[in-house]
Design a protein around this motif. Structure first.
Motif, PDB file in Angstrom:
ATOM      1  N   SER A   1       0.840  -1.183   0.000  1.00 32.47           N
ATOM      2  CA  SER A   1       0.000   0.000   0.000  1.00 32.47           C
ATOM      3  C   SER A   1       0.881   1.240   0.000  1.00 32.47           C
ATOM      4  CB  SER A   1      -0.935  -0.004   1.205  1.00 32.47           C
ATOM      5  OG  SER A   1      -0.205   0.012   2.416  1.00 32.47           O
ATOM      6  N   GLY A   2       0.342   2.346  -0.510  1.00 31.97           N
ATOM      7  CA  GLY A   2       1.061   3.606  -0.509  1.00 31.97           C
ATOM      8  C   GLY A   2       0.538   4.528   0.564  1.00 31.97           C
ATOM      9  N   THR A   3       1.384   5.424   1.039  1.00 26.07           N
ATOM     10  CA  THR A   3       0.985   6.333   2.104  1.00 26.07           C
ATOM     11  C   THR A   3       1.192   7.788   1.672  1.00 26.07           C
ATOM     12  OG1 THR A   3       3.148   6.588   3.178  1.00 26.07           O
ATOM     13  CG2 THR A   3       1.851   4.634   3.765  1.00 26.07           C
ATOM     14  N   VAL A   4       0.626   8.708   2.422  1.00 25.63           N
ATOM     15  CA  VAL A   4       0.865  10.133   2.190  1.00 25.63           C
ATOM     16  C   VAL A   4       2.212  10.549   2.777  1.00 25.63           C
ATOM     17  CG1 VAL A   4      -1.569  10.751   2.068  1.00 25.63           C
ATOM     18  CG2 VAL A   4      -0.380  10.827   4.277  1.00 25.63           C
ATOM     19  N   SER A   6       5.114   9.261   1.880  1.00 27.80           N
ATOM     20  CA  SER A   6       6.146   8.899   0.902  1.00 27.80           C
ATOM     21  C   SER A   6       6.656   7.474   1.045  1.00 27.80           C
ATOM     22  CB  SER A   6       7.344   9.865   0.989  1.00 27.80           C
ATOM     23  OG  SER A   6       6.911  11.193   0.919  1.00 27.80           O
ATOM     24  N   GLU A   7       5.917   6.613   1.721  1.00 28.81           N
ATOM     25  CA  GLU A   7       6.351   5.228   1.917  1.00 28.81           C
ATOM     26  C   GLU A   7       5.423   4.255   1.207  1.00 28.81           C
ATOM     27  OE1 GLU A   7       8.427   4.791   6.231  1.00 28.81           O
ATOM     28  OE2 GLU A   7       6.240   4.818   6.209  1.00 28.81           O
ATOM     29  N   ILE A   8       5.998   3.124   0.842  1.00 29.51           N
ATOM     30  CA  ILE A   8       5.225   1.985   0.358  1.00 29.51           C
ATOM     31  C   ILE A   8       5.358   0.917   1.428  1.00 29.51           C
ATOM     32  CG2 ILE A   8       5.023   0.194  -1.405  1.00 29.51           C
ATOM     33  CD1 ILE A   8       6.808   3.356  -2.268  1.00 29.51           C
ATOM     34  N   HIS A  53       7.995  -4.761   5.091  1.00 30.37           N
ATOM     35  CA  HIS A  53       8.971  -3.804   4.566  1.00 30.37           C
ATOM     36  C   HIS A  53       8.314  -2.434   4.433  1.00 30.37           C
ATOM     37  CE1 HIS A  53      11.579  -7.170   3.424  1.00 30.37           C
ATOM     38  NE2 HIS A  53      10.498  -7.730   2.924  1.00 30.37           N
ATOM     39  N   ARG A  54       9.123  -1.406   4.601  1.00 29.40           N
ATOM     40  CA  ARG A  54       8.710  -0.032   4.333  1.00 29.40           C
ATOM     41  C   ARG A  54       9.694   0.517   3.310  1.00 29.40           C
ATOM     42  NH1 ARG A  54       4.918   2.319   7.419  1.00 29.40           N
ATOM     43  NH2 ARG A  54       4.182   1.098   9.176  1.00 29.40           N
ATOM     44  N   LEU A  55       9.191   0.752   2.093  1.00 32.77           N
ATOM     45  CA  LEU A  55      10.047   1.178   0.992  1.00 32.77           C
ATOM     46  C   LEU A  55      10.066   2.695   0.915  1.00 32.77           C
ATOM     47  CD1 LEU A  55       8.777  -1.355  -1.695  1.00 32.77           C
ATOM     48  CD2 LEU A  55      10.346  -1.734   0.209  1.00 32.77           C
ATOM     49  N   LYS A  56      11.261   3.234   0.825  1.00 36.54           N
ATOM     50  CA  LYS A  56      11.422   4.686   0.778  1.00 36.54           C
ATOM     51  C   LYS A  56      12.121   5.091  -0.506  1.00 36.54           C
ATOM     52  CE  LYS A  56      11.378   4.900   5.699  1.00 36.54           C
ATOM     53  NZ  LYS A  56      11.509   5.707   6.837  1.00 36.54           N
ATOM     54  N   GLY A  57      11.924   6.329  -0.892  1.00 37.60           N
ATOM     55  CA  GLY A  57      12.552   6.859  -2.098  1.00 37.60           C
ATOM     56  C   GLY A  57      11.756   8.001  -2.691  1.00 37.60           C
ATOM     57  N   HIS A  58      10.426   7.892  -2.622  1.00 35.58           N
ATOM     58  CA  HIS A  58       9.587   8.975  -3.134  1.00 35.58           C
ATOM     59  C   HIS A  58       9.658  10.179  -2.205  1.00 35.58           C
ATOM     60  CE1 HIS A  58       7.568   7.315  -6.632  1.00 35.58           C
ATOM     61  NE2 HIS A  58       7.399   6.173  -5.982  1.00 35.58           N
ATOM     62  N   LEU A  59       9.325  11.349  -2.754  1.00 28.35           N
ATOM     63  CA  LEU A  59       9.336  12.582  -1.987  1.00 28.35           C
ATOM     64  C   LEU A  59       7.943  13.180  -1.845  1.00 28.35           C
ATOM     65  CD1 LEU A  59      12.513  14.135  -3.627  1.00 28.35           C
ATOM     66  CD2 LEU A  59      12.353  12.846  -1.482  1.00 28.35           C
ATOM     67  N   SER A  96      19.985 -13.216   6.690  1.00 30.62           N
ATOM     68  CA  SER A  96      19.171 -14.076   5.841  1.00 30.62           C
ATOM     69  C   SER A  96      17.911 -13.314   5.438  1.00 30.62           C
ATOM     70  CB  SER A  96      18.798 -15.362   6.573  1.00 30.62           C
ATOM     71  OG  SER A  96      18.006 -15.048   7.707  1.00 30.62           O
ATOM     72  N   GLY A  97      17.246 -13.767   4.405  1.00 28.76           N
ATOM     73  CA  GLY A  97      16.014 -13.145   3.957  1.00 28.76           C
ATOM     74  C   GLY A  97      16.203 -12.296   2.714  1.00 28.76           C
ATOM     75  N   THR A  98      15.172 -11.525   2.429  1.00 26.61           N
ATOM     76  CA  THR A  98      15.176 -10.671   1.243  1.00 26.61           C
ATOM     77  C   THR A  98      14.788  -9.251   1.632  1.00 26.61           C
ATOM     78  OG1 THR A  98      12.886 -11.267   0.777  1.00 26.61           O
ATOM     79  CG2 THR A  98      14.603 -12.560  -0.341  1.00 26.61           C
ATOM     80  N   ASN A  99      15.041  -8.344   0.717  1.00 28.15           N
ATOM     81  CA  ASN A  99      14.706  -6.951   0.933  1.00 28.15           C
ATOM     82  C   ASN A  99      14.294  -6.337  -0.400  1.00 28.15           C
ATOM     83  OD1 ASN A  99      14.321  -4.694   2.490  1.00 28.15           O
ATOM     84  ND2 ASN A  99      16.448  -4.022   2.365  1.00 28.15           N
ATOM     85  N   TRP A 100      13.447  -5.317  -0.361  1.00 28.87           N
ATOM     86  CA  TRP A 100      13.061  -4.580  -1.556  1.00 28.87           C
ATOM     87  C   TRP A 100      13.996  -3.390  -1.692  1.00 28.87           C
ATOM     88  CZ3 TRP A 100       9.656  -6.365  -5.000  1.00 28.87           C
ATOM     89  CH2 TRP A 100       8.772  -7.361  -4.587  1.00 28.87           C
TER      90      TRP A 100
END
Length: 198
Positions: A1-4, A6-8, A53-59, A96-100
C-alpha cells in the motif's frame, strides 16, 4: 500500500493463509461473506497485520503501487513526478532473507504521476540487465514508456487525450489503454511505439 508519508508498505498476509490460489479464493470468499445485504455496511472485522517492509525513495504522496506478474518487482508513482521500481533482492551474506531495493527512478512527467503498468514480456536491450518495461500515466496529460535501467522514456510521450490528466493506464497483449478526465479511452500500439527512436 502507498501512504501520504512517501512510503510503500509491504504487508505480511501469511498470518492468515498460505499464499496459493485455493487459499486466496477462500480468503476472498470469507471477506465477501462479511458484506451484509445492505451494500452500504460491512461487518466490522479487523485483522491486525504487521508490515514486512517499508520502501522509501519517493518525496511525495504515493498514488499507485503495482506488483509485477513475476513477483520480483514493485512499480510505484507519486506526486513527486516520478515512477520508481523496487526489486526483491537477497540480503547480504551476514543476514538471511530478502529486501526490496530501489533500483530505478524515471523522471519525465511534468506533473503528478497517477498510474503505472508493467509490460510483459519486457523488451530486451542487449547486455543490459533485464528489468520490466513500464508505462505510466500522469497529470501532464501524457502516458510514457520506460525501459529501465534507462532513465529517460524510450519514445515520445503518448499524447491524444483532450484533457489535463491521464488517470489510468494498462497494457495487454501489446496494446496500451489509457483513460483520462476527458471521459475517453485511448488505445495505442506498443510495438510500433517501441520501434521509434527519440
Amino acid at each position: 500500500s502507498g501512504t501520504v508519508f512517501s512510503e510503500i508498505v509491504v504487508w505480511d498476509i501469511s498470518q492468515e493463509v498460505k499464499v496459493d490460489e485455493e487459499s486466496l479464493d477462500r480468503l476472498v470468499q470469507r471477506w465477501l461473506a462479511n458484506i451484509t445485504a445492505d451494500t452500504n455496511s460491512i461487518k466490522a472485522s479487523r485483522i491486525r497485520r504487521t508490515s514486512l517492509h517499508r520502501l522509501k525513495g519517493h518525496l511525495g504522496s504515493i498514488f499507485s503501487v503495482h506488483f509485477s506478474p513475476c513477483g520480483q518487482y514493485i512499480a510505484t508513482t507519486s506526486d513527486d513526478r516520478t515512477v520508481r521500481l523496487f526489486q526483491l533482492q537477497p540480503m547480504d551474506e551476514s543476514k538471511s532473507g530478502t529486501n526490496w531495493n530501489l533500483v530505478w527512478t524515471g523522471w519525465g512527467h511534468t506533473a503528478r504521476v497517477f498510474d503505472v503498468s508493467f509490460v510483459f514480456p519486457s523488451y530486451d536491450h542487449g547486455d543490459e540487465p533485464s528489468h520490466p518495461t513500464l508505462v505510466s500515466a500522469g497529470e501532464d496529460g501524457t502516458a510514457r514508456i520506460w525501459s529501465p535501467p534507462q532513465t529517460k522514456e524510450v519514445t515520445y510521450p503518448l499524447r491524444g487525450h483532450d484533457c489535463e490528466s491521464v488517470w489510468t493506464v494498462d497494457v495487454r497483449e501489446g496494446i496500451i489503454v489509457t483513460g483520462g478526465n476527458d471521459g475517453c479511452v485511448k488505445l495505442w500500439d506498443l510495438n510500433s511505439r517501441m520501434r521509434r527512436d527519440i
